[in-house]
Design a protein around this motif. Structure first.
Motif, PDB file in Angstrom:
ATOM      1  N   VAL A 146      41.155  27.170  36.577  1.00  0.00           N
ATOM      2  CA  VAL A 146      41.394  28.588  36.806  1.00  0.00           C
ATOM      3  C   VAL A 146      41.471  28.807  38.314  1.00  0.00           C
ATOM      4  CG1 VAL A 146      40.469  30.906  36.492  1.00  0.00           C
ATOM      5  CG2 VAL A 146      40.150  29.199  34.720  1.00  0.00           C
ATOM      6  N   ASP A 147      42.520  29.463  38.766  1.00  0.00           N
ATOM      7  CA  ASP A 147      42.667  29.747  40.192  1.00  0.00           C
ATOM      8  C   ASP A 147      41.703  30.841  40.602  1.00  0.00           C
ATOM      9  OD1 ASP A 147      44.677  27.871  40.465  1.00  0.00           O
ATOM     10  OD2 ASP A 147      46.268  29.326  40.108  1.00  0.00           O
ATOM     11  N   TYR A 148      41.167  30.698  41.808  1.00  0.00           N
ATOM     12  CA  TYR A 148      40.248  31.696  42.351  1.00  0.00           C
ATOM     13  C   TYR A 148      41.042  32.923  42.789  1.00  0.00           C
ATOM     14  CZ  TYR A 148      37.191  33.985  45.695  1.00  0.00           C
ATOM     15  OH  TYR A 148      36.447  34.910  46.382  1.00  0.00           O
ATOM     16  N   VAL A 149      40.577  34.092  42.376  1.00  0.00           N
ATOM     17  CA  VAL A 149      41.210  35.348  42.764  1.00  0.00           C
ATOM     18  C   VAL A 149      40.185  36.135  43.583  1.00  0.00           C
ATOM     19  CG1 VAL A 149      42.265  37.490  41.957  1.00  0.00           C
ATOM     20  CG2 VAL A 149      42.590  35.378  40.665  1.00  0.00           C
ATOM     21  N   PRO A 150      40.422  36.303  44.880  1.00  0.00           N
ATOM     22  CA  PRO A 150      39.436  37.023  45.702  1.00  0.00           C
ATOM     23  C   PRO A 150      39.407  38.504  45.359  1.00  0.00           C
ATOM     24  CG  PRO A 150      41.380  36.523  46.991  1.00  0.00           C
ATOM     25  CD  PRO A 150      41.562  35.854  45.657  1.00  0.00           C
ATOM     26  N   ASP A 180      39.066  15.339  39.984  1.00  0.00           N
ATOM     27  CA  ASP A 180      40.385  15.570  40.538  1.00  0.00           C
ATOM     28  C   ASP A 180      40.221  15.957  42.004  1.00  0.00           C
ATOM     29  OD1 ASP A 180      41.460  15.094  38.071  1.00  0.00           O
ATOM     30  OD2 ASP A 180      41.688  17.202  37.540  1.00  0.00           O
ATOM     31  N   PRO A 181      41.216  15.677  42.839  1.00  0.00           N
ATOM     32  CA  PRO A 181      41.088  16.021  44.257  1.00  0.00           C
ATOM     33  C   PRO A 181      41.005  17.539  44.463  1.00  0.00           C
ATOM     34  CG  PRO A 181      43.270  15.145  43.778  1.00  0.00           C
ATOM     35  CD  PRO A 181      42.462  15.008  42.539  1.00  0.00           C
ATOM     36  N   TYR A 182      40.107  17.947  45.353  1.00  0.00           N
ATOM     37  CA  TYR A 182      39.941  19.373  45.619  1.00  0.00           C
ATOM     38  C   TYR A 182      39.471  19.619  47.045  1.00  0.00           C
ATOM     39  CZ  TYR A 182      34.909  18.581  44.912  1.00  0.00           C
ATOM     40  OH  TYR A 182      33.626  18.122  45.009  1.00  0.00           O
ATOM     41  N   ASP A 183      39.706  20.833  47.514  1.00  0.00           N
ATOM     42  CA  ASP A 183      39.149  21.333  48.764  1.00  0.00           C
ATOM     43  C   ASP A 183      38.039  22.302  48.389  1.00  0.00           C
ATOM     44  OD1 ASP A 183      41.162  19.951  50.066  1.00  0.00           O
ATOM     45  OD2 ASP A 183      42.427  21.723  50.273  1.00  0.00           O
ATOM     46  N   GLU A 184      36.983  22.322  49.181  1.00  0.00           N
ATOM     47  CA  GLU A 184      35.880  23.235  48.912  1.00  0.00           C
ATOM     48  C   GLU A 184      35.886  24.345  49.955  1.00  0.00           C
ATOM     49  OE1 GLU A 184      31.567  22.359  47.402  1.00  0.00           O
ATOM     50  OE2 GLU A 184      31.676  22.022  49.556  1.00  0.00           O
ATOM     51  N   ARG A 220      30.959  29.941  46.946  1.00  0.00           N
ATOM     52  CA  ARG A 220      31.507  28.584  47.074  1.00  0.00           C
ATOM     53  C   ARG A 220      32.442  28.354  45.898  1.00  0.00           C
ATOM     54  NH1 ARG A 220      27.251  24.199  47.731  1.00  0.00           N
ATOM     55  NH2 ARG A 220      27.999  24.067  49.854  1.00  0.00           N
ATOM     56  N   TYR A 221      33.658  27.912  46.193  1.00  0.00           N
ATOM     57  CA  TYR A 221      34.605  27.613  45.118  1.00  0.00           C
ATOM     58  C   TYR A 221      35.484  26.446  45.523  1.00  0.00           C
ATOM     59  CZ  TYR A 221      37.770  30.570  47.881  1.00  0.00           C
ATOM     60  OH  TYR A 221      38.522  31.118  48.884  1.00  0.00           O
ATOM     61  N   ARG A 222      36.160  25.897  44.540  1.00  0.00           N
ATOM     62  CA  ARG A 222      37.036  24.738  44.748  1.00  0.00           C
ATOM     63  C   ARG A 222      38.492  25.132  44.537  1.00  0.00           C
ATOM     64  NH1 ARG A 222      33.869  20.077  41.269  1.00  0.00           N
ATOM     65  NH2 ARG A 222      32.047  19.953  42.629  1.00  0.00           N
ATOM     66  N   ARG A 223      39.336  24.572  45.375  1.00  0.00           N
ATOM     67  CA  ARG A 223      40.782  24.728  45.207  1.00  0.00           C
ATOM     68  C   ARG A 223      41.315  23.333  44.869  1.00  0.00           C
ATOM     69  NH1 ARG A 223      42.863  27.283  50.050  1.00  0.00           N
ATOM     70  NH2 ARG A 223      42.408  25.291  50.999  1.00  0.00           N
ATOM     71  N   TYR A 224      41.652  23.137  43.604  1.00  0.00           N
ATOM     72  CA  TYR A 224      42.101  21.830  43.136  1.00  0.00           C
ATOM     73  C   TYR A 224      43.541  21.577  43.557  1.00  0.00           C
ATOM     74  CZ  TYR A 224      37.924  21.155  40.409  1.00  0.00           C
ATOM     75  OH  TYR A 224      36.617  20.975  40.038  1.00  0.00           O
ATOM     76  N   LYS A 225      43.813  20.322  43.852  1.00  0.00           N
ATOM     77  CA  LYS A 225      45.159  19.905  44.237  1.00  0.00           C
ATOM     78  C   LYS A 225      45.856  19.337  43.010  1.00  0.00           C
ATOM     79  CE  LYS A 225      43.686  18.827  48.877  1.00  0.00           C
ATOM     80  NZ  LYS A 225      43.624  17.825  49.931  1.00  0.00           N
ATOM     81  N   PRO A 226      47.163  19.440  42.958  1.00  0.00           N
ATOM     82  CA  PRO A 226      47.870  18.877  41.797  1.00  0.00           C
ATOM     83  C   PRO A 226      47.734  17.354  41.759  1.00  0.00           C
ATOM     84  CG  PRO A 226      49.420  19.666  43.441  1.00  0.00           C
ATOM     85  CD  PRO A 226      48.062  20.078  43.902  1.00  0.00           C
ATOM     86  N   VAL A 227      47.541  16.843  40.573  1.00  0.00           N
ATOM     87  CA  VAL A 227      47.406  15.403  40.375  1.00  0.00           C
ATOM     88  C   VAL A 227      48.771  14.853  39.991  1.00  0.00           C
ATOM     89  CG1 VAL A 227      46.291  13.603  39.017  1.00  0.00           C
ATOM     90  CG2 VAL A 227      45.034  15.675  39.634  1.00  0.00           C
TER      91      VAL A 227
END
Length: 95
Positions: free
Chosen positions: A7-11, A41-45, A69-76
């Protein structure tokens, strides 16, 4: 490994008597590499410190600070897989 849906983070947005202000924002690129024992999976925090001001009740206007704190996952990248049957391999069929 089954593909997981993220699920994408929505500010939160300012409006309707609520005001949001981001004080600090720290982005850790490739944060999954800090934990080599955990398969992920690869992600940025992203860590945000922000203030919420609610103006719904004019007698009680006060700021609320929170750290998120949330994660933004990168496409695999999914590589195509093929199954090749050579002449040396015999495929048995049930009778």
């Amino acid at each position: 490994m089954a593909k997981q849906e993220r699920v994408d983070y929505v500010p939160p947005e300012t409006g309707a008597g609520v005001e949001w202000e981001v004080l600090t924002r720290t982005v850790t690129e490739n944060a999954h590499r800090q934990y080599p024992d955990v398969k992920s999976d690869p992600y940025d925090e992203i860590i945000e410190e922000r203030v919420k001001r609610s103006y719904g009740n004019p007698e009680e206007v006060f700021p609320t600070r929170e750290t998120v704190r949330y994660r933004r996952y990168k496409p695999v990248v999914e590589y195509p897989t093929e199954v090749r049957v050579t002449d040396q391999q015999k495929v048995s069929t049930p009778n």
